[in-house]
Scaffold this active site. Structure first.
Site, PDB file in Angstrom:
ATOM      1  NE  ARG A   1      44.507  38.217  33.874  1.00  0.00           N
ATOM      2  CZ  ARG A   1      43.574  38.914  33.512  1.00  0.00           C
ATOM      3  NH1 ARG A   1      43.800  40.015  32.658  1.00  0.00           N
ATOM      4  NH2 ARG A   1      42.602  39.145  34.007  1.00  0.00           N
TER       5      ARG A   1
ATOM      6  CG  ASP B   1      43.100  36.328  36.376  1.00  0.00           C
ATOM      7  OD1 ASP B   1      44.430  36.154  35.924  1.00  0.00           O
ATOM      8  OD2 ASP B   1      42.408  36.864  35.817  1.00  0.00           O
TER       9      ASP B   1
ATOM     10  CG  HIS C   1      42.879  40.474  39.802  1.00  0.00           C
ATOM     11  ND1 HIS C   1      42.998  40.382  38.415  1.00  0.00           N
ATOM     12  CD2 HIS C   1      42.345  39.464  40.296  1.00  0.00           C
ATOM     13  CE1 HIS C   1      41.970  39.364  37.975  1.00  0.00           C
ATOM     14  NE2 HIS C   1      41.741  38.681  39.153  1.00  0.00           N
TER      15      HIS C   1
ATOM     16  CB  CYS D   1      38.686  40.627  38.565  1.00  0.00           C
ATOM     17  SG  CYS D   1      38.184  38.978  39.390  1.00  0.00           S
TER      18      CYS D   1
ATOM     19  CB  CYS E   1      41.566  36.345  41.994  1.00  0.00           C
ATOM     20  SG  CYS E   1      40.627  35.923  40.383  1.00  0.00           S
TER      21      CYS E   1
END
Length: 195
Positions: A43, A41, A98, A101, A39
């Site tokens: 993080r 993302d 994850h 998400c 992703c």
């Protein structure tokens, strides 16, 4: 930007000199062993999670770690997959979802995507995951989405050829941000025990 500039300066002062031999090798060699699809993302940092050195992972990051099924035409994700598999000869492909998400949360909770039409169109690549998810909540959708994206990945000709030759292995992972754990999903039977 000041933080980024300071990070670059720190890299040039400390990290690069400590790994100068590795970077000299990488300047002329590009042979990652793993295609890692995760992703976008912030993080989720594949190199950090796997403790990989520069040059070890070929990374594709998309919102929701989505991999559109193959279709002819210009497609940056398809081109990256093809290059990793057919030119770089990666031996493993990981699709990593994850916890928490945002893309999967928006789908699981039926968020209004009216103000994000491009994002809403993109998230349609998770329709198969949504259709197979019978348990409420984001976690089940994240797992089924990884499985669905692996199924989409197999539609790519370069991946199909490599699987037929036995030169690539597929892996489905779910990373939990809060605990740092990584769960490996059963991909021999992608929708086994699917919720």
């Amino acid at each position: 930007m000041q933080d980024l500039a300071e990070g670059v300066a720190q890299f040039q002062r400390g990290v690069f000199p400590a790994k100068a031999e590795l970077f000299a090798h990488l300047a002329a060699t590009h042979r990652p062993k793993t295609l890692f699809i995760s992703c976008s993302d912030a993080r989720v940092v594949p190199e950090l999670i796997t403790q990989s050195e520069p040059g070890e992972l070929f990374v594709i990051r998309t919102a929701g770690n989505l991999v559109p099924a193959y279709s002819p035409g210009i497609d940056g994700i398809a081109a990256s997959i093809e290059y990793a598999v057919a030119a770089l000869d990666v031996t493993d492909i990981v699709v990593c979802g994850h916890s928490a998400c945002g893309a999967m949360t928006a789908l699981a909770e039926s968020h209004d995507m009216g103000g994000l039409p491009t994002t809403a169109d993109w998230l349609r690549h998770a329709d198969a995951a949504r259709a197979r998810t019978t348990t409420a909540g984001v976690d089940a959708l994240v797992r089924n989405n990884v499985r669905a994206q692996l199924a989409n990945l197999v539609t790519h000709p370069s991946v199909t050829r490599a699987l037929t030759r036995g030169t690539v292995t597929l892996h489905g992972w779910c990373y939990d941000i809060g605990s740092g754990t990584v769960e490996e999903l059963d991909v021999a039977n992608p929708f086994a025990a699917a919720a």
